[in-house]
Write a protein that holds these residues in place. Structure first.
Motif, short mmCIF file in Angstrom:
data_model
loop_
_atom_site.label_atom_id
_atom_site.label_comp_id
_atom_site.label_asym_id
_atom_site.label_seq_id
_atom_site.Cartn_x
_atom_site.Cartn_y
_atom_site.Cartn_z
N UNK A 159 0.87 -1.06 0.00
CA UNK A 159 0.00 0.09 0.04
C UNK A 159 0.90 1.37 0.03
N UNK A 160 1.89 1.31 0.72
CA UNK A 160 2.98 2.41 0.94
C UNK A 160 3.38 2.66 -0.53
N UNK A 161 3.95 1.78 -1.18
CA UNK A 161 4.64 1.92 -2.38
C UNK A 161 3.72 2.37 -3.28
N UNK A 162 2.29 1.84 -3.22
CA UNK A 162 1.39 2.14 -4.39
C UNK A 162 1.00 3.89 -4.15
N UNK A 163 0.81 4.25 -2.85
CA UNK A 163 0.82 5.58 -2.60
C UNK A 163 1.80 6.51 -3.07
#
Length: 513
Positions: free
Chosen positions: A41-45
């Motif tokens: 999720x963090x990488x996606x954001x």
């Protein structure tokens, strides 16, 4: 159950209504939540944030997944409103949002019962084409991951039927989530219409899962078994991820293409979908795989490896496999991004027979569990790798999901957005109650000769694999779209489909395999 790009199939005309979640008072009324965010999720954001800063456009148009469900009855506005709010209350991930704050992240969550729905009547569409374009555009705009909600519902109502559609950013759902969700939504609607309790089993929260996954992953170091496996896999490709085929155009052009894996073009990827084999043929192919000592998953990967080697002569077959991380019953029906990545590579230098390729695939799948036991983003941090998967093969068996038979017969389908990646090739193979289905997305193709592959390689050397006649047609008209003259993905999928059918149609396991 079909898995298609939203523009691949028409939606019956009707009255379009969009259902947009909101919370009175906005995010300011939400509660700070200390639970950690997953590496995925963090990488996606952060990728979406960088994309917005670079282009001044939101980063949602190529990262959503969704559902389309057909109901053979008129739409009840009170019932559908109740269903959607119940479903949002059931899955906490739809009531949680992560905000980038400098180098850190802040999660906010709102309790059950606080999310409401705004009903927006868009209009009546007498033709499917403009309706699908409107829906595709609305979903692209509504699913940007930097905002809440990063999802949207829609209904298309008619006199005697309606279609329910849902789209969400990938950070909130994965393919398995949606395979399970279609029956949940049908069950909720039936219960709402009949004024009874839906009696659905409890589910866990992806927010809890991602917090625990992040905590454990952040405690790992370079001695984790996944690190050694990914290093070995990358070193086999000169330190890089595998591509389907390497283009033969100049090194300078190739270097320019490889500068930034996150590059996005304005040209949408192409899409293919169809049927590999019917149920009887798929069962026979599974039996062939079993006699060779492997599962259906191992057999599918072995078939791709055989096709790849026959077309290219490469001594090794390499790809990346998504593997689900739903390792507890509470996660089985939960919405969320429960996906890890595993490296997959097998030796093909001795031109193995199919049963030998199955044995090698089986062994690699066992080893590959270690590679998926740590989120790839954490692996990349620890080894200093900056790239991303380029050639991905996914397999899901949907037969045991609730409502699988009705969904596969046409009641529901999983839909996805366009992608604009100039590099990625994704192939999905799904075992459904009716057989084996394929779906793929890939950049616009060039003829095989541009990749240094002889056009004659599409004339598959069947004698090296089995004694059979490959002239038999593929199982339905969809597969006729697989023209090997167009490019490598068409050629791969056609050769793969023919090989599976011929192996499945073989009456007995023989030395020729």
């Amino acid at each position: 159950m079909k898995f298609i790009q939203i523009r691949d199939e028409p939606i019956a005309p009707g009255g379009l209504v969009e259902w947009t979640p909101y919370v009175p008072g906005g995010l300011g009324a939400w509660e700070p939540d200390s639970r950690l965010t997953s590496h995925n999720h963090e990488e996606h954001l952060r990728s979406a944030f960088e994309y917005r800063a670079r282009t001044q456009r939101e980063g949602g148009r190529e990262a959503w997944l969704g559902l389309s469900i057909e109901f053979d009855e008129p739409l009840s506005i009170p019932a559908i409103r109740k269903v959607l709010t119940q479903w949002i209350d059931r899955h906490e991930v739809l009531r949680s949002h992560v905000v980038i704050k400098g180098s850190g992240l802040q999660r906010l969550t709102t309790p059950p019962g606080t999310v409401r729905l705004k009903m927006g009547r868009i209009g009546w569409y007498p033709e499917s084409g403009p309706l699908v374009e409107q829906l595709g555009g609305a979903f692209d705009r509504a699913t940007a991951p930097l905002h809440w909600p990063a999802y949207l519902f829609a209904t298309v109502g008619r006199e005697d039927s309606f279609t329910l559609l849902f789209a969400a950013d990938h950070s909130l759902v994965d393919g398995y989530s949606l395979i399970m969700a279609q029956q949940e939504l049908v069950t909720l609607y039936r219960a709402a219409r009949e004024h009874r309790n839906p009696a659905l089993p409890e589910v866990g929260s992806y927010v809890d899962f991602s917090a625990e996954e992040r905590r454990l992953a952040d405690q790992t170091g370079a001695d984790h078994p996944a690190i050694a496996m990914w290093k070995e896999f990358l070193s086999a490709g000169g330190g890089d991820m595998p591509a389907l085929l390497r283009s033969s155009h100049s090194r300078t052009a190739r270097s320019r293409e490889d500068q930034d894996y996150a590059d996005e073009t304005t040209i949408p990827q192409e899409s293919l979908w169809g049927v590999v084999a019917d149920d009887d043929t798929a069962n026979r192919f599974t039996a062939v795989c079993s006699e060779a000592g492997g599962t259906l998953t191992a057999g599918i990967l072995a078939a791709f490896a055989v096709v790849h080697h026959a077309m290219t002569g490469d001594p090794e077959f390499r790809c990346v496999l998504p593997r689900h991380t739903r390792n507890d019953t509470q996660w089985l029906a939960a919405l969320g991004w429960f996906v890890g990545l595993a490296p997959f590579w097998i030796d093909m230098s001795d031109s193995p027979t199919f049963d030998q390729a199955v044995a090698r695939s089986t062994e690699m799948l066992k080893r590959g569990r270690q590679g998926a036991s740590l989120p790839f983003e954490r692996v990349a941090q620890l080894i200093g790798y900056k790239g991303a998967p380029r050639f991905v093969i996914s397999f899901i068996d949907t037969r045991y999901a609730p409502g699988a038979g009705a969904a596969d017969a046409g009641r529901a389908k999983v839909i996805r957005s366009h992608s604009y990646s100039p590099h990625e090739v994704y192939i999905w193979i799904n075992r459904t109650p009716s057989g084996l289905r394929y779906s793929a997305r890939f950049p616009r193709e060039s003829p095989l000769r541009a990749y240094g592959v002889a056009e004659s390689s599409t004339e598959f050397p069947w004698s090296t694999v089995l004694e059979a006649d490959p002239s038999r047609p593929l199982p339905d008209a969809d597969a006729a779209d697989l023209n090997p003259d167009i490019g490598p993905v068409h050629a791969y999928l056609r050769a793969f489909s023919l090989l599976v059918r011929q192996l499945g149609d073989a009456s007995a396991f023989s030395k020729a395999m």
